[in-house]
Design a protein around this motif. Structure first.
Motif, PDB file in Angstrom:
ATOM      1  N   LYS A  11       0.575  -1.118   0.057  1.00  0.00           N
ATOM      2  CA  LYS A  11       0.144  -0.082   0.037  1.00  0.00           C
ATOM      3  C   LYS A  11       1.031   1.241   0.035  1.00  0.00           C
ATOM      4  CE  LYS A  11      -3.498   2.468   0.228  1.00  0.00           C
ATOM      5  NZ  LYS A  11      -4.352   2.661  -0.860  1.00  0.00           N
ATOM      6  N   LYS A  12       0.767   2.192  -1.048  1.00  0.00           N
ATOM      7  CA  LYS A  12       1.458   3.354  -1.040  1.00  0.00           C
ATOM      8  C   LYS A  12       0.576   4.579  -1.080  1.00  0.00           C
ATOM      9  CE  LYS A  12       5.160   1.486  -4.005  1.00  0.00           C
ATOM     10  NZ  LYS A  12       5.893   1.483  -5.199  1.00  0.00           N
ATOM     11  N   TYR A  13       0.887   5.630  -0.361  1.00  0.00           N
ATOM     12  CA  TYR A  13       0.428   6.906  -0.501  1.00  0.00           C
ATOM     13  C   TYR A  13       1.104   7.765  -1.203  1.00  0.00           C
ATOM     14  CZ  TYR A  13      -2.968   5.081   2.926  1.00  0.00           C
ATOM     15  OH  TYR A  13      -4.083   4.377   3.572  1.00  0.00           O
ATOM     16  N   GLY A  14       1.122   8.123  -2.473  1.00  0.00           N
ATOM     17  CA  GLY A  14       2.019   8.570  -3.127  1.00  0.00           C
ATOM     18  C   GLY A  14       3.417   8.110  -3.422  1.00  0.00           C
ATOM     19  N   ASP A  15       4.526   8.453  -3.118  1.00  0.00           N
ATOM     20  CA  ASP A  15       5.703   7.715  -3.153  1.00  0.00           C
ATOM     21  C   ASP A  15       6.089   7.258  -1.749  1.00  0.00           C
ATOM     22  OD1 ASP A  15       6.227  10.073  -1.839  1.00  0.00           O
ATOM     23  OD2 ASP A  15       7.893  10.690  -3.318  1.00  0.00           O
ATOM     24  N   ASN A  50     -11.519  -4.003   6.252  1.00  0.00           N
ATOM     25  CA  ASN A  50     -12.648  -3.426   6.186  1.00  0.00           C
ATOM     26  C   ASN A  50     -12.942  -2.711   4.922  1.00  0.00           C
ATOM     27  OD1 ASN A  50     -13.840  -4.110   8.907  1.00  0.00           O
ATOM     28  ND2 ASN A  50     -11.832  -3.094   9.440  1.00  0.00           N
ATOM     29  N   ASP A  51     -12.228  -2.889   3.871  1.00  0.00           N
ATOM     30  CA  ASP A  51     -12.540  -2.238   2.302  1.00  0.00           C
ATOM     31  C   ASP A  51     -12.932  -0.685   2.453  1.00  0.00           C
ATOM     32  OD1 ASP A  51     -12.933  -2.935  -0.147  1.00  0.00           O
ATOM     33  OD2 ASP A  51     -15.440  -2.900   0.012  1.00  0.00           O
ATOM     34  N   LEU A  52     -12.227  -0.130   3.467  1.00  0.00           N
ATOM     35  CA  LEU A  52     -12.064   1.278   3.408  1.00  0.00           C
ATOM     36  C   LEU A  52     -11.019   1.727   2.683  1.00  0.00           C
ATOM     37  CD1 LEU A  52     -12.157   1.602   7.293  1.00  0.00           C
ATOM     38  CD2 LEU A  52     -14.431   2.181   5.589  1.00  0.00           C
ATOM     39  N   ILE A  53     -10.008   1.158   2.347  1.00  0.00           N
ATOM     40  CA  ILE A  53      -8.863   1.563   1.259  1.00  0.00           C
ATOM     41  C   ILE A  53      -8.650   0.168   0.466  1.00  0.00           C
ATOM     42  CG2 ILE A  53      -7.881   3.232   2.765  1.00  0.00           C
ATOM     43  CD1 ILE A  53      -5.841   1.455   3.651  1.00  0.00           C
ATOM     44  N   THR A  54      -8.057   0.247  -0.748  1.00  0.00           N
ATOM     45  CA  THR A  54      -7.675  -0.778  -1.556  1.00  0.00           C
ATOM     46  C   THR A  54      -6.142  -0.938  -1.488  1.00  0.00           C
ATOM     47  OG1 THR A  54      -8.124   0.844  -3.391  1.00  0.00           O
ATOM     48  CG2 THR A  54      -9.991  -0.869  -3.079  1.00  0.00           C
ATOM     49  N   PRO A  55      -5.720  -2.237  -1.718  1.00  0.00           N
ATOM     50  CA  PRO A  55      -4.437  -2.057  -1.921  1.00  0.00           C
ATOM     51  C   PRO A  55      -3.662  -1.709  -3.209  1.00  0.00           C
ATOM     52  CG  PRO A  55      -5.321  -4.425  -2.033  1.00  0.00           C
ATOM     53  CD  PRO A  55      -6.459  -3.349  -1.657  1.00  0.00           C
TER      54      PRO A  55
END
Length: 247
Positions: A11-15, A50-55
């Motif tokens: 899982k990344k947020y930006g870089d 919990n499917d709040l974010i995706t990989p």
């Protein structure tokens, strides 16, 4: 079959990479501790389940299927922040859960609430933080779920409330279900855990049976954790090698 499985999950947020290629299996019928310091990826793992974010890459499976609306039905989730509308009464909160989740056992919730001497017409805003935590836990644990995911359920409550929360968790999950508890307060929660997962900097460092680890290292899970991450002062007692002990 595993209840919950992470396959090569990144899982990344930006870089910024928060989780690095995680492979993890949560079996049925266990209380599992997801243990790590704050900011190490625990909440990200939980949000994925919990499917709040995706990989960013990889997959998260529940009973062999991709996380979906169906898995949300079978997963009871207690977020770290309180989510109840403070203007509600306890009775209204029970109504909300009854409407929202068809696996919510209202009778069970009322029984647990009766043990706390809480009146149903009481407004949530009038309750202490500890009582609000207990109410939220009761609501989540009164669902007939296959997996209960509790994010930092012991955060900022007094020791008596902590014991109540642990006992409520221990005694109220369905047979064959599992409980995944994320926390950085390892010493407080260790007595109820069957398995532990150590996470650090978005990587799984260790997953094992709790009793096996205690026997192997002759230490508490908390001590093993501290040694793994060298978070204590230099006066730390070293872990003794297992072969020095004769049982």
């Amino acid at each position: 079959m595993q209840l919950l499985e992470y396959k090569n999950v990144t899982k990344k947020y930006g870089d910024k990479t928060v989780l690095h290629d995680i492979n993890l299996k949560i079996p049925a019928g266990k209380i599992v501790g997801l243990l790590g310091k704050n900011g190490t990826g625990k909440s990200t793992l939980i949000k994925l389940a919990n499917d709040l974010i995706t990989p960013t890459s990889g997959s998260v499976l529940f009973e062999g299927q991709t996380i979906s609306v169906k898995s949300k039905h079978d997963i009871a989730y207690l977020p770290e922040r309180t989510y109840l509308d403070k203007t509600m009464t306890i009775d209204q909160a029970l109504n909300y859960f009854t409407e929202f989740y068809d696996n919510f056992d209202r009778d069970k919730a009322e029984r647990l609430l009766a043990d706390l001497d809480l009146a149903l017409d009481m407004h949530i805003a009038q309750m202490s933080k500890g009582m609000q935590e207990k109410l939220q836990l009761i609501l989540v644990m009164s669902r007939h779920a296959k997996l209960y995911i509790l994010d930092e359920p012991l955060g900022g409550v007094d020791p008596a409330t902590r014991d109540y929360i642990l006992d409520t968790i221990l005694n109220n999950f369905d047979t064959g279900a599992s409980v995944l508890i994320s926390t950085h307060l390892i010493a407080d929660i260790e007595r109820i855990l069957d398995e532990v997962i150590f996470i650090n900097h978005g990587e799984i460092i260790l997953q094992n049976n709790a009793d096996h680890l205690r026997t192997k290292y002759h230490s508490s899970i908390d001590e093993i954790f501290r040694n793994k991450f060298k978070t204590t002062s230099h006066t730390r007692t070293p872990i003794r090698p297992a072969h020095h002990h004769n049982h």
